[in-house]
Design a protein around this motif. Structure first.
Motif, PDB file in Angstrom:
ATOM      1  N   THR A   1     -64.607  14.237 -16.065  1.00  0.00           N
ATOM      2  CA  THR A   1     -63.584  15.222 -15.677  1.00  0.00           C
ATOM      3  C   THR A   1     -62.598  14.534 -14.738  1.00  0.00           C
ATOM      4  O   THR A   1     -62.900  13.485 -14.170  1.00  0.00           O
ATOM      5  N   GLY A   2     -61.425  15.160 -14.567  1.00  0.00           N
ATOM      6  CA  GLY A   2     -60.414  14.591 -13.680  1.00  0.00           C
ATOM      7  C   GLY A   2     -59.579  13.552 -14.409  1.00  0.00           C
ATOM      8  O   GLY A   2     -59.854  13.208 -15.553  1.00  0.00           O
ATOM      9  N   GLU A   3     -58.550  13.052 -13.681  1.00  0.00           N
ATOM     10  CA  GLU A   3     -57.625  12.104 -14.324  1.00  0.00           C
ATOM     11  C   GLU A   3     -57.339  10.941 -13.412  1.00  0.00           C
ATOM     12  O   GLU A   3     -57.452  11.050 -12.181  1.00  0.00           O
ATOM     13  N   GLY A   4     -56.926   9.821 -14.018  1.00  0.00           N
ATOM     14  CA  GLY A   4     -56.504   8.639 -13.255  1.00  0.00           C
ATOM     15  C   GLY A   4     -57.584   8.178 -12.299  1.00  0.00           C
ATOM     16  O   GLY A   4     -58.770   8.120 -12.644  1.00  0.00           O
ATOM     17  N   LEU A   5     -57.162   7.917 -11.044  1.00  0.00           N
ATOM     18  CA  LEU A   5     -58.117   7.394 -10.051  1.00  0.00           C
ATOM     19  C   LEU A   5     -59.171   8.425  -9.676  1.00  0.00           C
ATOM     20  O   LEU A   5     -60.203   8.107  -9.100  1.00  0.00           O
ATOM     21  N   LYS A   6     -58.886   9.714  -9.993  1.00  0.00           N
ATOM     22  CA  LYS A   6     -59.829  10.793  -9.612  1.00  0.00           C
ATOM     23  C   LYS A   6     -60.832  11.096 -10.718  1.00  0.00           C
ATOM     24  O   LYS A   6     -61.670  11.988 -10.581  1.00  0.00           O
ATOM     25  N   GLU A   7     -60.748  10.374 -11.841  1.00  0.00           N
ATOM     26  CA  GLU A   7     -61.673  10.661 -12.944  1.00  0.00           C
ATOM     27  C   GLU A   7     -63.099  10.252 -12.556  1.00  0.00           C
ATOM     28  O   GLU A   7     -63.325   9.192 -11.969  1.00  0.00           O
ATOM     29  N   THR A   8     -64.040  11.126 -12.885  1.00  0.00           N
ATOM     30  CA  THR A   8     -65.453  10.819 -12.614  1.00  0.00           C
ATOM     31  C   THR A   8     -66.314  11.285 -13.795  1.00  0.00           C
ATOM     32  O   THR A   8     -65.877  12.112 -14.598  1.00  0.00           O
ATOM     33  N   ALA A   9     -67.534  10.771 -13.823  1.00  0.00           N
ATOM     34  CA  ALA A   9     -68.507  11.279 -14.803  1.00  0.00           C
ATOM     35  C   ALA A   9     -69.676  11.865 -14.028  1.00  0.00           C
ATOM     36  O   ALA A   9     -70.180  11.264 -13.067  1.00  0.00           O
ATOM     37  N   VAL A  10     -70.089  13.073 -14.479  1.00  0.00           N
ATOM     38  CA  VAL A  10     -71.148  13.822 -13.798  1.00  0.00           C
ATOM     39  C   VAL A  10     -72.325  13.996 -14.760  1.00  0.00           C
ATOM     40  O   VAL A  10     -72.119  14.223 -15.954  1.00  0.00           O
ATOM     41  N   ILE A  11     -73.540  13.939 -14.238  1.00  0.00           N
ATOM     42  CA  ILE A  11     -74.729  14.182 -15.080  1.00  0.00           C
ATOM     43  C   ILE A  11     -74.827  15.681 -15.348  1.00  0.00           C
ATOM     44  O   ILE A  11     -74.814  16.484 -14.399  1.00  0.00           O
ATOM     45  N   THR A  12     -74.926  16.060 -16.630  1.00  0.00           N
ATOM     46  CA  THR A  12     -75.027  17.497 -16.936  1.00  0.00           C
ATOM     47  C   THR A  12     -76.403  17.900 -17.468  1.00  0.00           C
ATOM     48  O   THR A  12     -76.792  19.067 -17.377  1.00  0.00           O
TER      49      THR A  12
END
Ligand code: NAP
Ligand code: F7E
Length: 383
Positions: A277-288
């Motif tokens: 989720t998020g874009e550019g430098l703020k993009e992250t991956a979260v465990i769902t």
């Protein structure tokens, strides 16, 4: 008489797989390794033969691609039937920091090999494979890329390899040398260098699963690459040199995947769902979500109890330090020529490649985990 091959870059990923393949084909394999203050032969230790062994078929020589005299002497001594020129400063990002060295090794190094063969009057005996690269296409002029697609290099590495490509073509045309370029798209394996993106990911995913690393930081998640398995690609190198006439060949799978998707698939291979989720430098991956039975099978039950508490947490972030001044956004190869002329077919698809890499790194990281937890005392020489 068995054929004799000389491999430059024998201690690298491809050098190791190729050496193993050629030994199995009955070759006497010679390799050039650099002098180093610490061991640099991990990938080929299983092939090593004591110098006192009779009729050795695996022999190492000290050398360097920047040393013409050394290269000429080795080639003169061995008089190889085939030379596989794989040695290179092969890291694209590092080439921006070491452009002159990269040009010397990757560009002029190739010239040194070609000139040595010419000066030693080995033109009619020695066939040469030049490790060219999909990085030559850089800012791609055509999708997918084939042998006729114009080049547009985007890094000091690619520019050095452009020189190597054309000097190889020139020696073929000027002197009738049997020199061929393999234009290989990215190929990976469990022994891929640790700072290339695929290996960085499979190592990190393994460590994160064992709770020995919290987060993985990457650069451009949207870059797309045509990733194959090095084991398949060294077979293509061999086939290229078995052709009566020299030529240039694209070696690729014809499938392209983003770095982001590679991350997702690496986690999925051990039963972990991640969502970006998020874009550019703020993009992250979260465990769902975590598939308990797959995770326990691929990692361990003990690790599951700790890991499952991380659902909802971030495991991947972006660090701009990994961005490149000029990027190659999309590579996808058209391997029609190599399939029809060489009869080459890759055995591994992306899923099989990721399974193989994850298996290798999980074993490695479990060993590290065991040591860290005091499996046995590790001596600290500086204590
Ligand atoms: P690698 O793992 O980085 O191996 C490079 C090899 O070159 C190592 O043995 C290294 O020695 C050696 N080397 C570096 N500088 C040298 C020097 N100055 N003198 C002598 N040897 C030197 O690379 P790879 O992935 O096996 O790739 C093999 C070749 O294919 C390279 O030319 C690369 O540019 C090209 N290529 C790779 C890919 C790919 O996706 N893997 C795709 C297309 C083309 P140390 O072990 O001592 O560092
Ligand atoms: O990067 C992006 C990065 O370093 C692949 C060499 O074998 O293949 C290799 O070169 C992509 C790039 O390989 C990170 O920006 C994102 O777009 O694994 P790589 P490469 O540059 O494609 C070619 C064919 C060769 O010839 C070369 O010798 O992934 N990326 N985040 C990252 N890359 C790295 N290394 N690290 C990151 O954190």
């Amino acid at each position: 008489m068995p054929k004799t091959a000389l491999i430059t870059g024998i201690t690298g990923q491809d050098g190791a797989y190729l050496a193993e393949y050629l030994v199995k084909q009955g070759y006497v394999v010679h390799g050039i390794k650099r002098r180093s203050s610490s061991f640099n032969t991990d990938r080929i230790d299983h092939l090593y033969q004591d110098p006192h062994t009779e009729n050795r078929n695996f022999i190492l020589h000290y050398g360097d691609m920047t040393d013409s005299l050394n290269l000429t002497r080795i080639i003169g001594d061995i008089q190889p039937d085939e030379i596989y020129n794989l040695a290179a400063q092969s890291h694209v990002k590092v080439s921006f920091d070491t452009p002159e060295y990269t040009a010397n090794v990757d560009g002029l190094g190739t010239l040194r090999i070609l000139e040595a063969v010419r000066m030693l009057n080995l033109i009619s005996k020695t066939r040469i494979y030049q490790a060219s690269t999909s990085e030559l296409y850089g800012l791609v002029q055509e999708v997918p890329q084939n042998e006729k697609t114009p080049f547009y290099p985007r890094s000091p590495y690619a520019v050095a390899k452009l020189y190597a490509y054309w000097i190889s073509v020139n020696y073929r045309e000027a002197y009738g040398m049997h020199v061929s370029n393999g234009i290989l798209f990215n190929h990976e394996s469990p022994v891929r260098g640790e700072t290339f993106v695929t290996r960085k990911i499979t190592r990190a995913v393994s460590k994160i699963a064992l709770s020995n690393q919290r987060e993985l930081y990457l650069g451009n998640l949207s870059a797309k690459r045509d990733w194959g398995h090095a084991k398949d690609y060294v077979r293509a190198m061999y086939l290229i040199l078995q052709q009566e006439k020299p030529s240039d060949y694209v070696i690729a799978t014809g499938v392209t995947t983003s770095v982001r998707e590679f991350v997702r698939l690496a986690f999925a291979s051990i039963g972990v769902d991640v969502v970006f989720t998020g874009e550019g430098l703020k993009e992250t991956a979260v465990i769902t979500a975590v598939d308990k039975s797959l995770f326990c099978q691929k990692v361990s039950e003990e690790a599951y109890d700790k890991f499952v508490k991380r659902i909802g947490e971030v495991v991947v972030g972006v660090d701009p330090n990994y961005f490149r001044p000029t990027e190659v956004d999309l590579l996808i190869g058209d391997p029609t020529k190599s399939k029809t002329k060489l009869g080459w077919e890759p055995e591994y698809d992306l899923h099989a490649l990721i399974e193989d890499m994850m298996l290798g790194d999980m074993i490695l990281m479990k060993k590290e985990d065991y040591l860290m937890k005091g499996g046995y005392r590790v001596l600290n020489y500086f204590e």
